[in-house]
Write a protein that holds these residues in place. Sequence first.
Motif, PDB file in Angstrom:
ATOM      1  N   PRO A   4       0.773  -1.178  -0.021  1.00 35.89           N
ATOM      2  CA  PRO A   4       0.076  -0.064   0.093  1.00 35.89           C
ATOM      3  C   PRO A   4       0.758   1.256   0.094  1.00 35.89           C
ATOM      4  N   GLY A   5       0.371   2.274  -0.453  1.00 36.78           N
ATOM      5  CA  GLY A   5       1.079   3.541  -0.339  1.00 36.78           C
ATOM      6  C   GLY A   5       1.122   3.992   0.746  1.00 36.78           C
ATOM      7  N   PRO A   6       2.359   4.713   1.168  1.00 36.96           N
ATOM      8  CA  PRO A   6       2.556   5.560   2.615  1.00 36.96           C
ATOM      9  C   PRO A   6       1.495   6.520   2.807  1.00 36.96           C
ATOM     10  N   ARG A   7       1.184   6.388   4.384  1.00 34.59           N
ATOM     11  CA  ARG A   7       0.296   7.285   4.786  1.00 34.59           C
ATOM     12  C   ARG A   7       0.988   8.355   5.954  1.00 34.59           C
ATOM     13  N   ARG A   8       0.738   9.505   5.909  1.00 33.83           N
ATOM     14  CA  ARG A   8       1.300  10.616   6.635  1.00 33.83           C
ATOM     15  C   ARG A   8       1.001  10.036   8.171  1.00 33.83           C
ATOM     16  N   LEU A   9       1.739   9.959   9.047  1.00 32.23           N
ATOM     17  CA  LEU A   9       1.635   9.747  10.493  1.00 32.23           C
ATOM     18  C   LEU A   9       1.376  11.136  11.071  1.00 32.23           C
ATOM     19  N   ALA A  10       2.464  11.778  11.161  1.00 33.77           N
ATOM     20  CA  ALA A  10       2.551  13.396  11.760  1.00 33.77           C
ATOM     21  C   ALA A  10       4.046  13.692  11.181  1.00 33.77           C
ATOM     22  N   GLY A  11       3.849  15.080  11.026  1.00 38.00           N
ATOM     23  CA  GLY A  11       4.805  15.894  10.656  1.00 38.00           C
ATOM     24  C   GLY A  11       5.273  15.399   9.166  1.00 38.00           C
ATOM     25  N   ARG A  12       6.661  14.971   9.190  1.00 38.61           N
ATOM     26  CA  ARG A  12       7.369  14.334   8.281  1.00 38.61           C
ATOM     27  C   ARG A  12       7.585  13.043   8.138  1.00 38.61           C
ATOM     28  N   VAL A  13       6.760  12.356   9.051  1.00 40.62           N
ATOM     29  CA  VAL A  13       6.913  10.872   9.017  1.00 40.62           C
ATOM     30  C   VAL A  13       5.942  10.119   8.431  1.00 40.62           C
ATOM     31  N   TRP A  14       6.114   9.324   7.421  1.00 49.26           N
ATOM     32  CA  TRP A  14       5.104   8.663   6.510  1.00 49.26           C
ATOM     33  C   TRP A  14       5.415   7.093   7.045  1.00 49.26           C
ATOM     34  N   ILE A  15       4.228   6.271   6.929  1.00 45.83           N
ATOM     35  CA  ILE A  15       4.405   4.826   7.289  1.00 45.83           C
ATOM     36  C   ILE A  15       3.909   4.194   6.043  1.00 45.83           C
ATOM     37  N   VAL A  16       4.879   3.091   5.720  1.00 46.81           N
ATOM     38  CA  VAL A  16       4.389   2.265   4.540  1.00 46.81           C
ATOM     39  C   VAL A  16       3.938   1.180   5.197  1.00 46.81           C
ATOM     40  N   PRO A  17       2.517   0.842   5.224  1.00 45.07           N
ATOM     41  CA  PRO A  17       2.144  -0.447   5.984  1.00 45.07           C
ATOM     42  C   PRO A  17       2.895  -1.760   5.711  1.00 45.07           C
ATOM     43  N   GLY A  18       2.749  -2.866   6.724  1.00 44.98           N
ATOM     44  CA  GLY A  18       3.119  -4.054   6.349  1.00 44.98           C
ATOM     45  C   GLY A  18       1.941  -4.861   6.077  1.00 44.98           C
ATOM     46  N   ASP A  19       2.274  -6.332   6.189  1.00 46.30           N
ATOM     47  CA  ASP A  19       1.001  -7.160   5.634  1.00 46.30           C
ATOM     48  C   ASP A  19       0.541  -7.824   7.091  1.00 46.30           C
ATOM     49  N   PRO A  20      -0.818  -7.557   7.393  1.00 49.00           N
ATOM     50  CA  PRO A  20      -1.411  -8.195   8.655  1.00 49.00           C
ATOM     51  C   PRO A  20      -1.332  -9.739   8.836  1.00 49.00           C
ATOM     52  N   ASP A  21      -1.179 -10.284   7.604  1.00 47.74           N
ATOM     53  CA  ASP A  21      -0.924 -11.786   7.714  1.00 47.74           C
ATOM     54  C   ASP A  21       0.308 -12.322   8.305  1.00 47.74           C
ATOM     55  N   PRO A  22       0.361 -12.786   9.911  1.00 43.28           N
ATOM     56  CA  PRO A  22       1.478 -13.148  10.526  1.00 43.28           C
ATOM     57  C   PRO A  22       2.199 -14.221   9.625  1.00 43.28           C
ATOM     58  N   GLU A  23       1.699 -14.898   8.776  1.00 40.47           N
ATOM     59  CA  GLU A  23       2.434 -15.839   8.131  1.00 40.47           C
ATOM     60  C   GLU A  23       3.626 -15.409   6.999  1.00 40.47           C
ATOM     61  N   ASN A  24       3.200 -13.975   6.672  1.00 41.92           N
ATOM     62  CA  ASN A  24       4.146 -13.369   5.751  1.00 41.92           C
ATOM     63  C   ASN A  24       5.379 -12.591   6.176  1.00 41.92           C
ATOM     64  N   ILE A  25       5.188 -12.288   7.637  1.00 42.47           N
ATOM     65  CA  ILE A  25       6.127 -11.658   8.217  1.00 42.47           C
ATOM     66  C   ILE A  25       6.708 -10.318   7.530  1.00 42.47           C
ATOM     67  N   ARG A  26       5.892  -9.581   7.234  1.00 39.67           N
ATOM     68  CA  ARG A  26       6.309  -8.053   6.357  1.00 39.67           C
ATOM     69  C   ARG A  26       5.668  -7.196   7.194  1.00 39.67           C
ATOM     70  N   GLY A  27       6.721  -6.452   7.688  1.00 36.75           N
ATOM     71  CA  GLY A  27       6.511  -5.226   8.848  1.00 36.75           C
ATOM     72  C   GLY A  27       6.435  -4.017   8.039  1.00 36.75           C
ATOM     73  N   SER A  28       5.855  -3.109   8.724  1.00 38.24           N
ATOM     74  CA  SER A  28       5.934  -1.671   8.262  1.00 38.24           C
ATOM     75  C   SER A  28       7.259  -1.066   8.091  1.00 38.24           C
ATOM     76  N   VAL A  29       7.226  -0.106   7.245  1.00 35.67           N
ATOM     77  CA  VAL A  29       8.610   0.691   7.119  1.00 35.67           C
ATOM     78  C   VAL A  29       8.279   2.107   7.260  1.00 35.67           C
ATOM     79  N   ALA A  30       9.184   2.950   7.891  1.00 37.03           N
ATOM     80  CA  ALA A  30       9.010   4.347   7.977  1.00 37.03           C
ATOM     81  C   ALA A  30       9.771   5.116   7.151  1.00 37.03           C
ATOM     82  N   VAL A  31       9.219   6.152   6.578  1.00 39.19           N
ATOM     83  CA  VAL A  31       9.817   7.293   5.948  1.00 39.19           C
ATOM     84  C   VAL A  31       9.837   8.502   6.589  1.00 39.19           C
ATOM     85  N   VAL A  32      11.007   9.030   6.946  1.00 43.58           N
ATOM     86  CA  VAL A  32      11.355  10.463   7.554  1.00 43.58           C
ATOM     87  C   VAL A  32      11.657  11.420   6.260  1.00 43.58           C
ATOM     88  N   ALA A  33      10.809  12.131   5.792  1.00 41.64           N
ATOM     89  CA  ALA A  33      11.106  12.978   4.544  1.00 41.64           C
ATOM     90  C   ALA A  33      12.071  14.109   5.055  1.00 41.64           C
TER      91      ALA A  33
END
Length: 237
Positions: A4-33
Motif C-alpha cells: 500500500p502507499g505510504p500514509r502520513r502519520l505526523a509531521g514528516r513521518v510517513w508509514i508504509v504499512p506491512g502485511d497483517p498476515d502473520p505468516e508473511n512476516i512483512r512489517g511496516s517501514v517508516a519514511v522520514v521525509a
Amino acid sequence: MDTPGPRRLAGRVWIVPGDPDPENIRGSVAVVADDSGSVVVDAGQSPAHAREIQSAIRAAGLPPARWLVYTHHHWDHVWGACAWPDVEIVGHVSGQEILRREAARPWSHRYLRDEVRANPRLGPSFRARALAMQGWDDFTILPPGRTFTDELTLPTGVRLRHVGGAHAPDSTVALVPDSKVALLGDCFYPPPAHLRAPDDGPDLAMVRDLLSDDYEWYVDSHGEPTTLEQARRLVST
C-alpha cells in the motif's frame, strides 16, 4: 501482495504499512521525509518488497532515500537492503558482525528446507523467507556501513538510540523529535519464536522507559501506531 502507499502519520513521518498476515512476516517501514534525502527505517523483508516501497515513495512524491536505518538485524528488517540504491546503511555496532555471519550462509530454498529439517522450530520464519524470495541470484545481506554504540543523530535530525533487549541485542529506536514520533522496531517484543520460552512476553518495562511527553506517537513494526495515551494505558494494565 502489492505494498500500500505510504500514509502520513505526523509531521514528516510517513508509514508504509506491512502485511497483517502473520505468516508473511512483512512489517511496516517508516519514511522520514527531508529535502536532503529521506531516512528510511528498515529495508523491507526482501528485494521485491524494497522495490515496492520505493515505488510507493515515488508515487507519494517523497524525496528519495539517502539513509537506511536498521532497527535490528532480523531478516524481515534487512533482507531488502541490497535493492536500495545510493543509501548509507546505519545500524548498531552489535548487529554488524551478526549480519556478516548471516551474509556468509548459503541462502537458497534448499538451504531453508534443510535448516527446518534440522530444527523444526525455524519453520515459521524460514517458510516466510521462502515465500518472500522470488530468486537468489542478486541477493546479498548487507551489514551496516555506519555504526554507533549508544546514540547517533543523523543530519536530518533523526536520533538513533540503542536499547537492546530480549528480542535482539542490536535493537534501536529511531526518534523524530520535530514530528513527535518514536519508531520502536521490535525492541520490546519477546525473543524470536525459535528461541522463545513459554513465559516470554513483551518487555513492558522497556516501553515504560521509552514513553515521554516529548513524543505523541509510538510505532512498532508489526502493529498499528499508538498514541502516547494509548501506550500508557497498555503498559499500566
